[in-house]
Design an enzyme around this catalytic site. Sequence first.
Site, PDB file in Angstrom:
ATOM      1  N   ASP A 132     -10.070  -3.909  -4.499  1.00  0.00           N
ATOM      2  CA  ASP A 132      -9.263  -2.844  -3.899  1.00  0.00           C
ATOM      3  C   ASP A 132      -9.428  -1.564  -4.716  1.00  0.00           C
ATOM      4  O   ASP A 132      -9.291  -1.589  -5.945  1.00  0.00           O
ATOM      5  CB  ASP A 132      -7.793  -3.291  -3.908  1.00  0.00           C
ATOM      6  N   SER A 135       0.834  -1.200   0.000  1.00  0.00           N
ATOM      7  CA  SER A 135       0.000   0.000   0.000  1.00  0.00           C
ATOM      8  C   SER A 135       0.876   1.260   0.000  1.00  0.00           C
ATOM      9  O   SER A 135       1.639   1.486  -0.938  1.00  0.00           O
ATOM     10  CB  SER A 135      -0.957  -0.045   1.190  1.00  0.00           C
ATOM     11  N   HIS A 152      -8.221  -4.941  -0.222  1.00  0.00           N
ATOM     12  CA  HIS A 152      -6.996  -4.254   0.163  1.00  0.00           C
ATOM     13  C   HIS A 152      -6.578  -4.697   1.567  1.00  0.00           C
ATOM     14  O   HIS A 152      -7.401  -4.840   2.459  1.00  0.00           O
ATOM     15  CB  HIS A 152      -7.230  -2.739   0.147  1.00  0.00           C
TER      16      HIS A 152
END
Length: 314
Positions: free
Chosen positions: A255, A160, A285
């Site tokens: 996501d 991320s 995610h």
Amino acid sequence: MLHPQAKALLDLIEQRGVPATHTLSVTDARTFYRERRGFTQPDPVEVAEVRNLQAEGPHGAIPLRLYKPLGGDMDRGLLPVLVYFHGGGWVIGDLDTHDSLCRQLANASKCAIVSVDYRLGPEHRFPAAVDDSIAATRWIHKEAPKLGLDASRLAVGGDSAGGNLAAVVAIALRDAGDVPIAFQLLIYPATDMRRGAPSHTTNGQGYLLTSDTITYFHDHYIDDATHDLDWRASPLLHPDLTNLPPSIVLTAGYDPLRDEGLMYSQRLSESGNRATHICFERQIHGFITMGRVIDEANAAVELCASQTARYLSR
């Protein structure tokens, strides 16, 4: 279709009224992220060595944590090393929130992992996290022999926000030419701060990471809209992505960041790099740290570890 285990987790979060990150203060969001890891993350596995270190950077000391794997070839030479940047939107997360994942990656890859506790917003706005990440990687490269690490087999990676930082570090060090990077592991990376890719709309609600939470993270990290166009915030916007290290870009089908990860891997390939994109179509995610409740998380860790080992082999 959404994986039944991911759906069960989302349903449980809704049933229990778990607050969304964007509704919390930064202090509470950090505490909640750290404390909830015991529910979704596997128990920390034993590794051969864990050592807390400290690098120096332009903004001061940067805490690091070194993991050496069980069964690593430490007696025969220096270990290859993956410098890892944790996720958390540049606002939450720390060495402890990603301790289990780093242990898993170390043992499965037989490589050392060095986790970087870079500065977070809003106390330290962009580009402080970038500056720390570059400085930490340079320090690890310089100190590698003293730490039992092979500076010639050094990779960067993260999930991320950490995937964003890993991509930026790879570009910055390519441009500087002083620290060779052998591989980059980009796990659902944020690559475009403009947040306009279609998946931001199609996956923007209902799948744990929401558009509101992305805005919350963005606004605590970026304090000037023009910074969205800075490649150090949005590596997808760098005009030259040639001559970058081989990469694995892992994304998740549900996501909001899915499409910008795909677009980044496509640009890497079009620029002549070795880039492989792998999408876990049924996942959300953040799933790679959720191996206690999502089986595909453990498969994803094994995949990331095997590819890291492959590219860092002699």
